[in-house]
Design an enzyme around this catalytic site. Structure first.
Site, mmCIF file in Angstrom:
data_model
loop_
_atom_site.group_PDB
_atom_site.id
_atom_site.type_symbol
_atom_site.label_atom_id
_atom_site.label_comp_id
_atom_site.label_asym_id
_atom_site.label_seq_id
_atom_site.Cartn_x
_atom_site.Cartn_y
_atom_site.Cartn_z
ATOM 1 N N SER A 123 0.808 -1.220 0.000
ATOM 2 C CA SER A 123 0.000 0.000 0.000
ATOM 3 C C SER A 123 0.841 1.270 0.000
ATOM 4 C CB SER A 123 -0.891 -0.005 1.253
ATOM 5 O OG SER A 123 -1.446 1.265 1.468
ATOM 6 N N GLU A 125 0.137 3.629 1.717
ATOM 7 C CA GLU A 125 0.191 4.063 3.128
ATOM 8 C C GLU A 125 1.583 3.826 3.711
ATOM 9 O OE1 GLU A 125 -1.918 5.211 5.973
ATOM 10 O OE2 GLU A 125 -2.675 6.210 4.187
ATOM 11 N N TYR A 147 -1.722 0.425 10.675
ATOM 12 C CA TYR A 147 -1.969 -0.233 9.387
ATOM 13 C C TYR A 147 -0.749 -0.076 8.474
ATOM 14 C CZ TYR A 147 -3.708 -0.823 4.600
ATOM 15 O OH TYR A 147 -3.857 -1.208 3.284
HETATM 16 P P1 NAP Z 1 -11.492 -4.662 1.639
HETATM 17 O O1 NAP Z 1 -12.618 -4.340 0.716
HETATM 18 O O2 NAP Z 1 -11.500 -4.129 3.022
HETATM 19 O O3 NAP Z 1 -11.374 -6.269 1.696
HETATM 20 C C1 NAP Z 1 -10.571 -6.893 2.653
HETATM 21 C C2 NAP Z 1 -10.810 -8.393 2.565
HETATM 22 O O4 NAP Z 1 -9.995 -9.063 3.546
HETATM 23 C C3 NAP Z 1 -12.252 -8.834 2.844
HETATM 24 O O5 NAP Z 1 -12.589 -9.866 1.937
HETATM 25 C C4 NAP Z 1 -12.156 -9.386 4.260
HETATM 26 O O6 NAP Z 1 -13.136 -10.350 4.550
HETATM 27 C C5 NAP Z 1 -10.784 -10.036 4.202
HETATM 28 N N1 NAP Z 1 -10.227 -10.329 5.529
HETATM 29 C C6 NAP Z 1 -10.078 -9.497 6.577
HETATM 30 N N2 NAP Z 1 -9.493 -10.136 7.614
HETATM 31 C C7 NAP Z 1 -9.284 -11.411 7.208
HETATM 32 C C8 NAP Z 1 -8.722 -12.559 7.823
HETATM 33 N N3 NAP Z 1 -8.275 -12.544 9.077
HETATM 34 N N4 NAP Z 1 -8.636 -13.706 7.104
HETATM 35 C C9 NAP Z 1 -9.114 -13.762 5.838
HETATM 36 N N5 NAP Z 1 -9.670 -12.709 5.209
HETATM 37 C C10 NAP Z 1 -9.751 -11.545 5.887
HETATM 38 O O7 NAP Z 1 -10.099 -4.220 0.981
HETATM 39 P P2 NAP Z 1 -9.747 -3.821 -0.540
HETATM 40 O O8 NAP Z 1 -9.966 -2.371 -0.718
HETATM 41 O O9 NAP Z 1 -10.379 -4.790 -1.454
HETATM 42 O O10 NAP Z 1 -8.166 -4.020 -0.520
HETATM 43 C C11 NAP Z 1 -7.590 -5.289 -0.828
HETATM 44 C C12 NAP Z 1 -6.177 -5.329 -0.268
HETATM 45 O O11 NAP Z 1 -5.395 -4.283 -0.848
HETATM 46 C C13 NAP Z 1 -6.080 -5.125 1.244
HETATM 47 O O12 NAP Z 1 -4.979 -5.893 1.696
HETATM 48 C C14 NAP Z 1 -5.746 -3.649 1.387
HETATM 49 O O13 NAP Z 1 -5.073 -3.404 2.597
HETATM 50 C C15 NAP Z 1 -4.855 -3.455 0.171
HETATM 51 N N6 NAP Z 1 -4.833 -2.118 -0.408
HETATM 52 C C16 NAP Z 1 -5.999 -1.498 -0.748
HETATM 53 C C17 NAP Z 1 -5.951 -0.262 -1.366
HETATM 54 C C18 NAP Z 1 -7.220 0.444 -1.763
HETATM 55 O O14 NAP Z 1 -7.155 1.651 -2.029
HETATM 56 N N7 NAP Z 1 -8.351 -0.251 -1.865
HETATM 57 C C19 NAP Z 1 -4.712 0.341 -1.647
HETATM 58 C C20 NAP Z 1 -3.547 -0.335 -1.321
HETATM 59 C C21 NAP Z 1 -3.613 -1.579 -0.711
HETATM 60 P P3 NAP Z 1 -14.580 -9.925 5.148
HETATM 61 O O15 NAP Z 1 -15.418 -9.624 3.945
HETATM 62 O O16 NAP Z 1 -14.997 -11.147 5.897
HETATM 63 O O17 NAP Z 1 -14.384 -8.734 6.023
HETATM 64 O O1 G4F Z 2 -10.626 6.797 2.415
HETATM 65 P P1 G4F Z 2 -9.660 6.684 3.525
HETATM 66 O O2 G4F Z 2 -10.137 6.076 4.788
HETATM 67 O O3 G4F Z 2 -8.410 5.912 2.928
HETATM 68 P P2 G4F Z 2 -6.868 5.824 3.376
HETATM 69 O O4 G4F Z 2 -6.678 6.109 4.804
HETATM 70 O O5 G4F Z 2 -6.090 6.653 2.399
HETATM 71 O O6 G4F Z 2 -6.553 4.273 3.146
HETATM 72 C C1 G4F Z 2 -6.985 3.601 1.966
HETATM 73 O O7 G4F Z 2 -5.981 3.695 0.985
HETATM 74 C C2 G4F Z 2 -4.746 3.036 1.332
HETATM 75 C C3 G4F Z 2 -3.775 3.271 0.166
HETATM 76 O O8 G4F Z 2 -3.125 4.503 0.337
HETATM 77 C C4 G4F Z 2 -5.024 1.564 1.561
HETATM 78 F F1 G4F Z 2 -3.858 0.910 1.826
HETATM 79 C C5 G4F Z 2 -6.006 1.401 2.703
HETATM 80 O O9 G4F Z 2 -6.309 0.015 2.864
HETATM 81 C C6 G4F Z 2 -7.285 2.146 2.333
HETATM 82 O O10 G4F Z 2 -7.872 1.494 1.239
HETATM 83 O O11 G4F Z 2 -9.089 8.144 3.890
HETATM 84 C C7 G4F Z 2 -8.554 8.993 2.912
HETATM 85 C C8 G4F Z 2 -8.326 10.386 3.509
HETATM 86 C C9 G4F Z 2 -7.560 10.368 4.841
HETATM 87 O O12 G4F Z 2 -6.577 11.368 4.808
HETATM 88 C C10 G4F Z 2 -8.614 10.714 5.883
HETATM 89 O O13 G4F Z 2 -8.109 11.414 7.023
HETATM 90 O O14 G4F Z 2 -9.593 10.970 3.795
HETATM 91 C C11 G4F Z 2 -9.515 11.609 5.051
HETATM 92 N N1 G4F Z 2 -10.881 11.715 5.606
HETATM 93 C C12 G4F Z 2 -11.498 12.874 5.916
HETATM 94 N N2 G4F Z 2 -12.699 12.638 6.457
HETATM 95 C C13 G4F Z 2 -11.684 10.708 5.946
HETATM 96 C C14 G4F Z 2 -12.841 11.270 6.482
HETATM 97 N N3 G4F Z 2 -11.536 9.374 5.817
HETATM 98 C C15 G4F Z 2 -12.569 8.588 6.228
HETATM 99 N N4 G4F Z 2 -12.458 7.258 6.075
HETATM 100 N N5 G4F Z 2 -13.718 9.098 6.780
HETATM 101 C C16 G4F Z 2 -13.909 10.447 6.923
HETATM 102 O O15 G4F Z 2 -14.931 10.883 7.424
#
Ligand code: NAP
Ligand code: G4F
Length: 324
Positions: A123, A125, A147
């Site tokens: 990520s 992050e 995280y």
């Molecule tokens: P998400 O929608 O939150 O999905 C997370 C998945 O992980 C869900 O299927 C969840 O199952 C499963 N999970 C959680 N804990 C588990 C455990 N202990 N054992 C097995 N499965 C488990 O996340 P996403 O946005 O699709 O992201 C996919 C991956 O990419 C994650 O690793 C995230 O950290 C990473 N990532 C995401 C972004 C982004 O912007 N979306 C960016 C960079 C990296 P349940 O449905 O049961 O909760």
């Molecule tokens: O949408 P966010 O919660 O995503 P964040 O923290 O960037 O993390 C996501 O992206 C990561 C990749 O860079 C992934 F690894 C991670 O798993 C996840 O998918 O927040 C985005 C921004 C933050 O700066 C937060 O402080 O939005 C700001 N924000 C402002 N108000 C808020 C809110 N975020 C959330 N969730 N809720 C609010 O009300």
């Protein structure tokens, strides 16, 4: 027919990746953890084409059994406690799943079949308090949340298993990617869902935290393609996947509200509950290595992404649905 195991199958990325792999002729195995209620809403349209298996990143024996029984050629580890805010209230759990879970899975692969190709969901992050703009593969990490720290661990253990055991293990450093299937707690979906509710007269405000944070937001459907491309390379390497463009939360608000002819200033309430103990102020990635080596590039612009999500949430509410 190649076979792929997806952990995190029920999540946003798991659902898009499963669709992509099915379209490429894969036999897809989706790992799901046990929950008291079934929540396959993101994947119910493809459920009958997938082999769904129970397993948990907290339980290594379950991982070993899945690999032994289903013999995948590729493993995509998308499972994680993925919500940054929750990682402060559940730091140990986040470390167990998002960090140590990676070692459990990599070690299961090493034991069962080291020829399996492995994708780790790293990520942006990990860049946290960024030391370089834009961020690329060589940019040092400075995580700002439990995280982010857990993801740095997952990233380096993937590199370590590649170097120690010669695994085809790849880490995709993905910047934020969104879609109509994004969880409702993330800021983009929270905004588009509330814009839809406000437009339809079902709500009159949205409470948010920091509006100044900037993110490099892309479309999840594009990003899962990059995951697959990484595992098709002869040499396993790490790649930044991003658009190269950055926008603030305020700009997201502006784009979403103006699309439905509303002024965000009339509806947004800043609420300290949504502020973070330590913030990531600016993320913007340099995806040029992925462009050159994988031939990958994003296809959905920021404006198209916002509009796609607003349209989808308006339709969801008009159809009487509830958010994923
Ligand atoms: P998400 O929608 O939150 O999905 C997370 C998945 O992980 C869900 O299927 C969840 O199952 C499963 N999970 C959680 N804990 C588990 C455990 N202990 N054992 C097995 N499965 C488990 O996340 P996403 O946005 O699709 O992201 C996919 C991956 O990419 C994650 O690793 C995230 O950290 C990473 N990532 C995401 C972004 C982004 O912007 N979306 C960016 C960079 C990296 P349940 O449905 O049961 O909760
Ligand atoms: O949408 P966010 O919660 O995503 P964040 O923290 O960037 O993390 C996501 O992206 C990561 C990749 O860079 C992934 F690894 C991670 O798993 C996840 O998918 O927040 C985005 C921004 C933050 O700066 C937060 O402080 O939005 C700001 N924000 C402002 N108000 C808020 C809110 N975020 C959330 N969730 N809720 C609010 O009300």
């Amino acid at each position: 027919m190649p076979k792929a195991l997806i952990t995190g199958f029920t999540g946003q990325d798991g659902s898009y990746l499963a669709e992509l792999l099915l379209s490429q002729g894969y036999d897809v195995v989706g790992m799901v953890r046990r929950t008291s209620t079934i929540h396959y809403h993101r994947v119910e349209h493809i459920q009958d084409k997938i082999t769904v298996v129970p397993g948990d990143l907290l339980d290594q024996v379950s991982l070993i059994h899945i690999l032994e029984e289903h013999k995948p050629d590729e493993v995509y580890n998308l499972a994680a406690q993925s919500f940054v805010q929750t990682s402060w209230s559940q730091p140990v759990f986040t470390g167990e799943v998002t960090a140590l879970g990676v070692t459990r899975l990599l070690d299961a692969i090493r034991l069962v079949d080291p020829k399996i190709r492995y994708y780790q969901a790293s990520s942006s992050e990990m860049f946290g308090k960024v030391v370089e703009v834009p961020q690329k593969e060589s940019t040092p990490f400075y995580p700002r949340s439990p995280y982010g720290v857990a993801k740095v661990y997952g990233h380096w253990i993937t590199v370590n298993y590649r170097e120690s055991y010669d695994l085809h293990a790849t880490s995709g450093i993905l910047f934020n990617h969104e879609s109509p299937r994004r969880g409702i707690e993330f800021v983009t979906r929270k905004i588009t869902y509330h814009v839809a509710k406000i437009k339809l007269g079902l709500a009159d405000e949205i409470r948010l935290g920091n509006l100044d944070a900037r993110r490099d937001w892309g479309y999840a459907g594009d990003y899962v393609k990059a995951m697959w491309l990484m595992l098709q390379q002869d040499e396993p390497r790490d790649y930044v996947i991003a658009t190269g463009d950055t926008h603030s939360v305020e700009e997201f608000l502006q784009e979403a509200f103006s699309y439905v002819d509303l002024d965000w200033h009339d509806y947004v309430v800043q609420d300290p509950r949504f502020m973070r103990p330590a913030e990531v102020d600016l993320l913007v990635g340099d995806p040029s290595k992925a462009g050159k080596e994988l031939g990958w590039e994003p296809t959905v612009s920021f404006r198209e992404l916002v509009r796609m999500m607003v349209d989808s949430d308006i339709k969801l509410l008009q159809d009487g649905g509830t958010p994923m």
